[in-house]
Design a protein around this motif. Structure first.
Motif, PDB file in Angstrom:
ATOM      1  N   VAL A 190      26.876  53.644  51.131  1.00  0.00           N
ATOM      2  CA  VAL A 190      26.061  54.174  50.029  1.00  0.00           C
ATOM      3  C   VAL A 190      26.786  53.995  48.701  1.00  0.00           C
ATOM      4  O   VAL A 190      26.198  53.587  47.693  1.00  0.00           O
ATOM      5  N   THR A 191      28.075  54.278  48.684  1.00  0.00           N
ATOM      6  CA  THR A 191      28.849  54.147  47.442  1.00  0.00           C
ATOM      7  C   THR A 191      28.915  52.700  46.982  1.00  0.00           C
ATOM      8  O   THR A 191      28.679  52.397  45.806  1.00  0.00           O
ATOM      9  N   SER A 193      26.835  50.368  47.709  1.00  0.00           N
ATOM     10  CA  SER A 193      25.472  49.993  47.317  1.00  0.00           C
ATOM     11  C   SER A 193      25.128  50.491  45.921  1.00  0.00           C
ATOM     12  O   SER A 193      24.433  49.806  45.163  1.00  0.00           O
ATOM     13  N   ARG A 194      25.597  51.667  45.564  1.00  0.00           N
ATOM     14  CA  ARG A 194      25.317  52.202  44.227  1.00  0.00           C
ATOM     15  C   ARG A 194      26.007  51.377  43.145  1.00  0.00           C
ATOM     16  O   ARG A 194      25.438  51.140  42.082  1.00  0.00           O
ATOM     17  N   THR A 221      22.334  49.936  51.307  1.00  0.00           N
ATOM     18  CA  THR A 221      21.136  50.743  51.105  1.00  0.00           C
ATOM     19  C   THR A 221      20.636  50.504  49.691  1.00  0.00           C
ATOM     20  O   THR A 221      21.242  50.955  48.717  1.00  0.00           O
TER      21      THR A 221
END
Length: 260
Positions: A190-191, A193-194, A221
């Motif tokens: 998630v990190t 991807s951000r 994601t």
């Protein structure tokens, strides 16, 4: 534990960490030279993301187990990236699941500053990064409750972005202000991807292990893509890490079309 390149080559490369200069030709220079290159972005940072995934694109099982998808070569590669960078960044989920040390214990080189992204202050001070080892900085939202320390770690408060997480450009600006300009975003999915969605990755290292899970947590994601053209197409270089394969991807802060 062996990967392409002799220990003498690594010593020469490590000496260029804070003293730019020519690198001797060889596999280590080809792989890590771009990490040591001068920043290209106006914020003055060079940001490298990294994930280790299975052949079917999973970074963990459904329960969150991820140790270890990559083999010995990938572990050494990760520790070398830590040694070459000023700071290593991980999200709160990675700390909660793995309680990582984020040190360079598998290779010669300095420990990076450990930076934990915990937007809403979900983590207790009981995790190892807050109790022992190299210095740690915890980044939280300006409106998140909690004291200005988390165990031994300093807490730095930053603005939220549009999606509610920390604003990625604000993270880079805050770290650059402290002289931390070579940044290693180690995880989790998630990190990374951000940072990708924000157009804040200069380079991406993706290790693919010879493992099939058939289920689990996806590596990336991002918003749902309706067309193949909505994704991000790129060039890459391929490196062998013992039984694993590493894809070295120059992104130059590019963003997927669906994230613009």
């Amino acid at each position: 534990m062996s990967v392409p390149g002799a220990s003498d080559d690594w010593s020469v490369l490590l000496a260029r960490r804070d003293a730019p200069g020519p690198l001797p030709p060889g596999p280590l220079a080809a792989l890590f030279g771009p990490v040591l290159a001068p920043p290209e972005a106006p914020d003055g940072c060079r940001v490298v993301g990294r994930l280790a995934q299975t052949l079917d694109g999973r970074i963990a099982t459904v329960s969150g187990s991820s140790q270890w998808i990559g083999g010995r070569g990938d572990l050494l590669h990760t520790h070398r990236l830590r040694a070459l960078c000023h700071a290593v960044l991980v999200g709160a989920g990675t700390v909660r699941q793995d309680d990582p040390r984020l040190t360079t214990r598998l290779c010669p080189g300095p420990h990076p500053l450990r930076v934990i992204l915990d937007t809403n202050r979900r983590l207790s001070p009981d995790y190892g990064v807050f109790r022992e080892g190299p210095p740690t900085l915890l980044l939280a939202a300006e409106d998140a409750p909690g004291p200005d320390r988390c165990g031994r770690a300093e807490v730095l408060r930053l603005p939220r972005g549009k999606q509610g997480g920390l604003a990625i450009p604000a993270i880079l600006a805050a770290l650059a202000a402290r002289g931390l300009t070579r940044l290693f975003v180690e995880g989790g999915g998630v990190t990374v991807s951000r940072f990708l969605a924000a157009g804040c990755l200069d380079r991406l290292h993706v290790t693919v292990a010879p493992v099939l899970l058939g289920s689990g947590i996806p590596a990336f994601t991002l918003p749902e893509a309706a067309r193949i053209a909505d994704g991000l197409r790129f060039a890459w270089e391929v490196h062998k890490l013992e039984e694993d394969v590493l894809f070295d991807i120059p992104l130059h802060r590019a963003r997927p079309e669906i994230c613009r």
